[in-house]
Design an enzyme around this catalytic site. Structure first.
Site, mmCIF file in Angstrom:
data_model
loop_
_atom_site.group_PDB
_atom_site.id
_atom_site.type_symbol
_atom_site.label_atom_id
_atom_site.label_comp_id
_atom_site.label_asym_id
_atom_site.label_seq_id
_atom_site.Cartn_x
_atom_site.Cartn_y
_atom_site.Cartn_z
ATOM 1 N N GLY A 28 56.407 32.932 45.532
ATOM 2 C CA GLY A 28 56.861 33.931 44.576
ATOM 3 C C GLY A 28 56.357 33.683 43.166
ATOM 4 O O GLY A 28 55.418 32.919 42.961
ATOM 5 N N HIS A 31 51.369 36.175 40.475
ATOM 6 C CA HIS A 31 50.463 36.436 39.360
ATOM 7 C C HIS A 31 49.130 36.903 39.920
ATOM 8 O O HIS A 31 49.000 37.104 41.145
ATOM 9 C CB HIS A 31 50.325 35.191 38.480
ATOM 10 N N HIS A 34 47.703 35.323 43.049
ATOM 11 C CA HIS A 34 48.248 35.819 44.324
ATOM 12 C C HIS A 34 47.653 37.189 44.659
ATOM 13 O O HIS A 34 47.381 37.486 45.818
ATOM 14 C CB HIS A 34 49.772 35.948 44.239
ATOM 15 N N GLN A 58 58.909 20.717 50.192
ATOM 16 C CA GLN A 58 57.690 20.234 49.527
ATOM 17 C C GLN A 58 57.941 19.790 48.096
ATOM 18 O O GLN A 58 57.017 19.410 47.386
ATOM 19 C CB GLN A 58 56.582 21.284 49.606
ATOM 20 N N VAL A 173 41.717 32.110 40.058
ATOM 21 C CA VAL A 173 41.684 33.163 39.031
ATOM 22 C C VAL A 173 42.115 32.530 37.707
ATOM 23 O O VAL A 173 43.061 31.741 37.661
ATOM 24 C CB VAL A 173 42.633 34.325 39.402
ATOM 25 N N LEU A 181 45.383 30.295 36.616
ATOM 26 C CA LEU A 181 46.707 30.899 36.790
ATOM 27 C C LEU A 181 47.553 30.034 37.719
ATOM 28 O O LEU A 181 47.087 29.532 38.724
ATOM 29 C CB LEU A 181 46.572 32.308 37.362
HETATM 30 O O1 PAF Z 1 50.775 27.149 47.585
HETATM 31 C C1 PAF Z 1 51.968 27.499 47.722
HETATM 32 O O2 PAF Z 1 52.477 28.412 47.071
HETATM 33 C C2 PAF Z 1 52.835 26.767 48.742
HETATM 34 O O3 PAF Z 1 52.502 25.431 48.821
HETATM 35 C C3 PAF Z 1 52.805 27.428 50.130
HETATM 36 C C4 PAF Z 1 51.426 27.370 50.739
HETATM 37 C C5 PAF Z 1 53.275 28.871 50.031
HETATM 38 C C6 PAF Z 1 53.751 26.680 51.081
HETATM 39 O O4 PAF Z 1 55.064 26.699 50.617
#
Ligand code: PAF
Length: 273
Positions: A28, A31, A34, A58, A173, A181
């Protein structure tokens, strides 16, 4: 655009898709980085699924799990405008179970550089990405080159576990001034943001040095370090595409990586040579 919260609903929708499925996993706070992943997926697939899930496994104790930017409504709008077909927003209890099977990142790739500073981080990444792949069952999945080590580990997971999908790397980007970003850029004060620019500038300088024939890793790293004297550099590393440190840059086979703290914010960036 369908917004789906439960695993079962996503699976039902997936069964009804005809044609190829592209998948963009995210945490989420979307930006333009993504958006580039989404655009690539839309170009190459009949359906695009985006997931938004701030994955607790993570984050290490003391990291920014609680303060990680969450902007559900804005993210939904961005996905809608970008033409995402299905947005998957599960809860933690939808994804994780008690005493479950655990994946581990590779011993070398998962525990150097980012993995050394954030031990266990990539175990959490492979665990959640594998789960999301199992739910979404994509033909292609899109990951940014900015998280170069994550990208390589996920590619390797797909290779090692014979997953029937393609991992597609997407270029980093940058803002007009070069800043890569990242959802974490919102933590930077204007002054810190200014200082953070030295990361991208040092990488650009490194690439110019290489183009002018300087291949000695130590000399390149020294110049970069000098350019980042106002921030707290955690590492500057020059590696090959398997992330083995190299003394001399190899054209088409090297990545120059930086991790640094600017104030309380930890940033990473890299350039592929
Ligand atoms: O790069 C990320 O945003 C995260 O590490 C991912 C790949 C969505 C896993 O939670």
């Amino acid at each position: 655009m369908k917004v789906v919260h439960s695993v079962e609903d996503l699976r039902q929708i997936r069964r009804e898709f005809q044609g190829s499925v592209g998948f963009v996993p995210t945490m989420g706070a979307l930006h333009k980085g993504h958006l580039a992943l989404i655009q690539n997926s839309k170009r190459e697939n009949d359906h695009t699924v985006v997931s938004i899930f701030v994955n607790p496994t993570q984050f290490l104790p003391g990291e920014d799990l609680d303060s990680y930017p969450r902007r559900e409504e804005a993210d939904k709008k961005i996905c809608e405008i970008a033409g995402v077909d299905t947005l998957f927003m599960p809860k933690i209890s939808d994804i994780y179970r008690e005493d479950e099977v655990k994946l581990k990142a590779p011993e070398y790739l998962g525990y150097i550089l980012e993995g050394h500073r954030r031990p266990g981080h990539f175990d959490g990444v492979v665990q959640v990405v594998m789960k999301l792949f199992g739910i979404v069952w994509p033909d292609r999945a899109y990951f940014g080159k900015k998280d170069a080590q994550q990208l390589r580990i996920i590619e390797k997971m797909a290779e090692d576990l014979f997953l029937p999908l393609k991992i597609v790397p997407v270029e980093t980007v940058r803002e007009d001034d070069g800043l890569a970003l990242s959802s974490r850029n919102v933590y930077l004060s204007p002054k810190e943001r200014q200082k953070a620019l030295s990361i991208a500038r040092s990488l650009k300088r490194a690439s110019r040095l290489v183009m002018s024939g300087e291949l000695d890793s130590l000399k390149i790293k020294d110049e970069m370090q000098n350019m980042m004297s106002e921030i707290e550099v955690e590492y500057i590393e020059i590696v090959d595409r398997e992330f083995r440190p190299i003394n001399r840059v190899e054209l088409q086979n090297s990545i120059i990586l930086v991790a640094a703290r600017v104030g309380k914010t930890r940033l990473i960036d890299n350039i592929w040579i």
